[in-house]
Design a protein around this motif. Structure first.
Motif, PDB file in Angstrom:
ATOM      1  N   GLN A  92       0.805  -1.223   0.000  1.00 13.01           N
ATOM      2  CA  GLN A  92       0.000   0.000   0.000  1.00 13.01           C
ATOM      3  C   GLN A  92       0.837   1.272   0.000  1.00 13.01           C
ATOM      4  O   GLN A  92       0.421   2.276  -0.592  1.00 13.01           O
ATOM      5  N   TYR A  93       1.995   1.250   0.653  1.00 16.21           N
ATOM      6  CA  TYR A  93       2.741   2.497   0.844  1.00 16.21           C
ATOM      7  C   TYR A  93       4.039   2.580   0.037  1.00 16.21           C
ATOM      8  O   TYR A  93       4.687   3.627   0.052  1.00 16.21           O
ATOM      9  N   VAL A  94       4.403   1.498  -0.669  1.00 13.03           N
ATOM     10  CA  VAL A  94       5.597   1.537  -1.523  1.00 13.03           C
ATOM     11  C   VAL A  94       5.265   1.049  -2.932  1.00 13.03           C
ATOM     12  O   VAL A  94       5.435   1.782  -3.913  1.00 13.03           O
ATOM     13  N   TYR A  95       4.792  -0.187  -3.052  1.00 18.27           N
ATOM     14  CA  TYR A  95       4.574  -0.803  -4.360  1.00 18.27           C
ATOM     15  C   TYR A  95       3.546  -0.034  -5.193  1.00 18.27           C
ATOM     16  O   TYR A  95       3.826   0.329  -6.353  1.00 18.27           O
ATOM     17  N   ILE A  96       2.377   0.233  -4.641  1.00 17.76           N
ATOM     18  CA  ILE A  96       1.334   0.938  -5.402  1.00 17.76           C
ATOM     19  C   ILE A  96       1.730   2.379  -5.705  1.00 17.76           C
ATOM     20  O   ILE A  96       1.572   2.838  -6.851  1.00 17.76           O
ATOM     21  N   PRO A  97       2.279   3.159  -4.744  1.00 15.39           N
ATOM     22  CA  PRO A  97       2.722   4.518  -5.090  1.00 15.39           C
ATOM     23  C   PRO A  97       3.798   4.548  -6.176  1.00 15.39           C
ATOM     24  O   PRO A  97       3.874   5.512  -6.949  1.00 15.39           O
ATOM     25  N   LEU A  98       4.626   3.495  -6.270  1.00 13.31           N
ATOM     26  CA  LEU A  98       5.635   3.429  -7.335  1.00 13.31           C
ATOM     27  C   LEU A  98       5.023   3.137  -8.707  1.00 13.31           C
ATOM     28  O   LEU A  98       5.682   3.275  -9.729  1.00 13.31           O
ATOM     29  N   GLY A  99       3.762   2.730  -8.702  1.00  9.74           N
ATOM     30  CA  GLY A  99       3.091   2.414  -9.965  1.00  9.74           C
ATOM     31  C   GLY A  99       2.538   1.006 -10.009  1.00  9.74           C
ATOM     32  O   GLY A  99       1.751   0.679 -10.897  1.00  9.74           O
ATOM     33  N   GLY A 100       2.949   0.161  -9.051  1.00  4.95           N
ATOM     34  CA  GLY A 100       2.430  -1.196  -9.003  1.00  4.95           C
ATOM     35  C   GLY A 100       2.627  -1.928 -10.308  1.00  4.95           C
ATOM     36  O   GLY A 100       3.725  -1.981 -10.858  1.00  4.95           O
ATOM     37  N   ASN A 101       1.551  -2.492 -10.827  1.00  6.33           N
ATOM     38  CA  ASN A 101       1.618  -3.220 -12.102  1.00  6.33           C
ATOM     39  C   ASN A 101       0.906  -2.459 -13.223  1.00  6.33           C
ATOM     40  O   ASN A 101       0.523  -3.042 -14.234  1.00  6.33           O
ATOM     41  N   ARG A 102       0.768  -1.132 -13.040  1.00 12.02           N
ATOM     42  CA  ARG A 102      -0.030  -0.344 -13.983  1.00 12.02           C
ATOM     43  C   ARG A 102       0.800   0.259 -15.116  1.00 12.02           C
ATOM     44  O   ARG A 102       0.240   0.856 -16.024  1.00 12.02           O
ATOM     45  N   GLN A 103       2.118   0.137 -15.062  1.00 11.62           N
ATOM     46  CA  GLN A 103       2.955   0.836 -16.029  1.00 11.62           C
ATOM     47  C   GLN A 103       3.822  -0.111 -16.858  1.00 11.62           C
ATOM     48  O   GLN A 103       4.919   0.243 -17.271  1.00 11.62           O
ATOM     49  N   GLY A 104       3.319  -1.312 -17.082  1.00  7.34           N
ATOM     50  CA  GLY A 104       4.058  -2.250 -17.905  1.00  7.34           C
ATOM     51  C   GLY A 104       4.874  -3.231 -17.088  1.00  7.34           C
ATOM     52  O   GLY A 104       5.147  -3.019 -15.913  1.00  7.34           O
ATOM     53  N   ARG A 105       5.291  -4.318 -17.752  1.00  7.01           N
ATOM     54  CA  ARG A 105       5.972  -5.399 -17.062  1.00  7.01           C
ATOM     55  C   ARG A 105       7.321  -4.991 -16.492  1.00  7.01           C
ATOM     56  O   ARG A 105       7.672  -5.337 -15.363  1.00  7.01           O
ATOM     57  N   LEU A 106       8.117  -4.232 -17.243  1.00  3.71           N
ATOM     58  CA  LEU A 106       9.450  -3.873 -16.768  1.00  3.71           C
ATOM     59  C   LEU A 106       9.383  -3.027 -15.504  1.00  3.71           C
ATOM     60  O   LEU A 106      10.134  -3.265 -14.550  1.00  3.71           O
ATOM     61  N   LYS A 107       8.496  -2.034 -15.480  1.00 11.52           N
ATOM     62  CA  LYS A 107       8.381  -1.196 -14.281  1.00 11.52           C
ATOM     63  C   LYS A 107       7.778  -1.980 -13.121  1.00 11.52           C
ATOM     64  O   LYS A 107       8.113  -1.724 -11.957  1.00 11.52           O
ATOM     65  N   GLN A 108       6.920  -2.936 -13.415  1.00 11.04           N
ATOM     66  CA  GLN A 108       6.397  -3.776 -12.349  1.00 11.04           C
ATOM     67  C   GLN A 108       7.514  -4.581 -11.708  1.00 11.04           C
ATOM     68  O   GLN A 108       7.601  -4.676 -10.474  1.00 11.04           O
ATOM     69  N   LEU A 109       8.379  -5.157 -12.533  1.00 14.12           N
ATOM     70  CA  LEU A 109       9.510  -5.912 -11.996  1.00 14.12           C
ATOM     71  C   LEU A 109      10.445  -5.004 -11.215  1.00 14.12           C
ATOM     72  O   LEU A 109      10.986  -5.392 -10.176  1.00 14.12           O
ATOM     73  N   ARG A 110      10.645  -3.776 -11.709  1.00 14.03           N
ATOM     74  CA  ARG A 110      11.463  -2.806 -10.973  1.00 14.03           C
ATOM     75  C   ARG A 110      10.856  -2.526  -9.612  1.00 14.03           C
ATOM     76  O   ARG A 110      11.563  -2.462  -8.590  1.00 14.03           O
ATOM     77  N   ASN A 111       9.548  -2.352  -9.563  1.00 12.60           N
ATOM     78  CA  ASN A 111       8.870  -2.050  -8.304  1.00 12.60           C
ATOM     79  C   ASN A 111       8.983  -3.215  -7.324  1.00 12.60           C
ATOM     80  O   ASN A 111       9.176  -3.012  -6.120  1.00 12.60           O
ATOM     81  N   ILE A 112       8.852  -4.445  -7.837  1.00 11.65           N
ATOM     82  CA  ILE A 112       9.021  -5.618  -6.976  1.00 11.65           C
ATOM     83  C   ILE A 112      10.433  -5.651  -6.406  1.00 11.65           C
ATOM     84  O   ILE A 112      10.635  -5.915  -5.207  1.00 11.65           O
ATOM     85  N   ALA A 113      11.424  -5.362  -7.253  1.00 12.02           N
ATOM     86  CA  ALA A 113      12.815  -5.378  -6.792  1.00 12.02           C
ATOM     87  C   ALA A 113      13.035  -4.350  -5.694  1.00 12.02           C
ATOM     88  O   ALA A 113      13.675  -4.646  -4.666  1.00 12.02           O
ATOM     89  N   MET A 114      12.513  -3.143  -5.862  1.00 14.09           N
ATOM     90  CA  MET A 114      12.692  -2.098  -4.863  1.00 14.09           C
ATOM     91  C   MET A 114      12.021  -2.486  -3.546  1.00 14.09           C
ATOM     92  O   MET A 114      12.591  -2.289  -2.461  1.00 14.09           O
ATOM     93  N   VAL A 115      10.823  -3.039  -3.633  1.00 14.95           N
ATOM     94  CA  VAL A 115      10.100  -3.444  -2.418  1.00 14.95           C
ATOM     95  C   VAL A 115      10.898  -4.499  -1.663  1.00 14.95           C
ATOM     96  O   VAL A 115      11.009  -4.449  -0.425  1.00 14.95           O
ATOM     97  N   TRP A 116      11.515  -5.434  -2.385  1.00 15.54           N
ATOM     98  CA  TRP A 116      12.176  -6.527  -1.687  1.00 15.54           C
ATOM     99  C   TRP A 116      13.552  -6.176  -1.173  1.00 15.54           C
ATOM    100  O   TRP A 116      14.004  -6.748  -0.178  1.00 15.54           O
ATOM    101  N   VAL A 117      14.206  -5.224  -1.783  1.00 13.90           N
ATOM    102  CA  VAL A 117      15.430  -4.698  -1.181  1.00 13.90           C
ATOM    103  C   VAL A 117      15.088  -4.012   0.136  1.00 13.90           C
ATOM    104  O   VAL A 117      15.769  -4.201   1.161  1.00 13.90           O
ATOM    105  N   LEU A 118      14.002  -3.235   0.137  1.00 15.34           N
ATOM    106  CA  LEU A 118      13.567  -2.562   1.364  1.00 15.34           C
ATOM    107  C   LEU A 118      13.089  -3.564   2.411  1.00 15.34           C
ATOM    108  O   LEU A 118      13.345  -3.398   3.608  1.00 15.34           O
TER     109      LEU A 118
END
Length: 467
Positions: free
Chosen positions: A289-315
């Protein structure tokens, strides 16, 4: 003070419940706030000042966000100020020495370590404060104007030390208006007893096995002993953490609060994606709710979704501790989740259930090695032992002895990890008088056995206290 202690069970909790229930409704949050501060101060009285400072700061930020005179830019600046304050305090106490060690290693400097003790529960109440500010900013909830009510939320002792992370939006109404009937209180007592038994009878006993195995030189571990050790750790951390969550949820019910579930039988998962929907649910929900979705979640294409997952899991990995193994652990699961999101989930859905379940358990156990062993050489050695790289036999007499003497415990742990209580047979008889009588006797037995164990217990840690 911990829930699984005689002091809490026979002094703190009875006194609190008595005062809480004889107090008028308007004073219940005052009683709860004072009781929570006493609970927190029992172990670290100095850090009460830190918690109160953060509480006052976010209370003021919340009021500023609710002001009709502030435009969008000012409201964003207020959110940035609040998040910066909270993350700075968390970062200073949790990561300062980690940063200093890495600077000294990289640059050859000799900056002295601060060696500050980590305030208990700071990772949890910091995230709760941030969730409140974000909810007010999004206008999902109104700012809390009663400081006592807000402070009671931040310091709420049942989940203060090790979660679950309670978002303000889920209990905003309960802070103002809650009642506890006999059924709700009884449900809370049952849930607390189950959590206490999971912690004291299961997690503590299997934890002894992990401590014994992990204390041995990794070079001397047989392959099956190494696997048995990490299986023991997997059970320990699950029953330790889920047991604490059960006790927290049970205490919440006794006080009129309904917290969201934090675990849902994660070891029955058939993928790592499913596992993280069932494990530490409140943390996953917070990051979503406070990191993945504000980053764009899965709404901006597959590559950005994978980027968002990576950022969430590093955090996520970094949140768990100031050590490189936690960062690696977060990256490890992030990579697997990205691969599953990309193509593996479709493959797993077509496989037999036992194959996909075996895949999930294998990678969960490998992940627990990264989580549990902080030293990189030790971690590498443990992996070598697990895959027969130690030039040791696959098993030895020590392994057979440990397995033989703990076989019944391991069987109980396996069964307790499965949703047997939700079976149709049990559900169909759950309202019968015989079932309820047996259930009552069963919970009394669990409570008495847990107390008997605590009388002589010398091994009673909570693993998540250090996070």
């Amino acid at each position: 003070m911990v829930f699984s202690s005689l002091l809490f069970l026979f002094l703190y909790l009875p006194i609190l419940l008595f005062i809480y229930y004889v107090s008028p409704k308007r004073l219940k949050n005052v009683v709860l706030l004072v009781a929570s501060l006493v609970f927190y101060a029992w172990g670290e009285p100095v850090y009460i000042v830190l918690m109160i400072f953060a509480t006052i700061g976010d209370y003021v930020f919340g009021l500023l966000l609710s002001s009709p005179t502030y435009g969008a830019m000012k409201r964003k600046l207020i959110v940035v100020a609040s998040v910066t304050m909270n993350i700075s305090v968390l970062g200073f106490f949790k990561y300062a020495d980690f940063l200093i060690v890495n600077i000294n290693t990289a640059w050859g400097t000799s900056i002295p370590l601060l060696e500050l003790p980590l305030p208990i529960g700071i990772s949890f109440y910091t995230f709760q404060s941030i969730s409140y500010i974000m909810d007010v900013y999004r206008r999902d909830v109104e700012a809390q104007r009663n400081w006592i009510d807000f402070a009671a939320y931040i310091s709420l002792f049942p989940q203060l030390v090790a979660g679950p992370i309670v978002q303000y939006s889920t209990i905003a109404e309960q802070l103002r208006n809650r009642t506890v009937g006999h059924a709700m209180f009884a449900e809370g007592v049952r849930r607390f007893i189950i959590g206490l038994a999971k912690k004291v009878l299961l997690a503590n006993n299997i934890g002894i096995i992990w401590n014994q195995i992990s204390a041995q030189p990794v070079e001397s571990l047989s392959m099956l002993m190494a696997w048995l050790g990490i299986i023991a750790f997997a059970f320990q951390i699950y029953f330790d953490f889920s047991g604490y969550s059960d006790m927290a949820i049970g205490l919440g019910l006794m006080l009129g609060f309904r917290f969201n579930e934090n675990f849902n039988f994660p070891y029955i998962s058939r993928s790592i994606t499913e596992f993280w929907r069932r494990w530490h649910i409140s943390l996953g929900s917070w990051f979503r709710q406070y990191v993945y979705i504000p980053l764009g979640g899965n709404r901006q294409g597959r590559l950005k979704q994978l980027r968002n997952i990576a950022m969430v899991w590093v955090l996520t990995g970094t949140w768990h501790g100031a050590s490189w193994n936690f960062v690696i652990w977060g990256v490890y699961f992030g990579v697997i989740l990205m691969l599953e999101k990309w193509f593996m989930l479709r493959m797993l859905d077509r496989l037999p259930a036992w194959v996909s379940h075996g895949y999930a358990i294998l990678f969960i156990l490998l992940g627990w090695v990264i989580f549990a062993v902080e030293s990189m050489p030790q971690m590498a050695g443990y992996f070598r032992a697990m895959f027969g790289g130690n030039s040791m036999p696959a098993w030895n007499e020590q392994f057979l002895y440990v397995l033989y003497t703990n076989g019944i415990l391991l069987l109980i742990l396996i069964l307790a990890s499965m949703p047997l209580s939700k079976s149709r047979l049990i559900a169909s008889h759950s309202r019968s008088l015989v079932f309820q009588s047996v259930s009552f006797i069963w919970h009394i037995i669990l409570l008495l056995v847990s107390i008997a164990y605590l009388v002589d217990a010398s091994f009673n840690p909570f693993l998540y206290f250090r996070f």
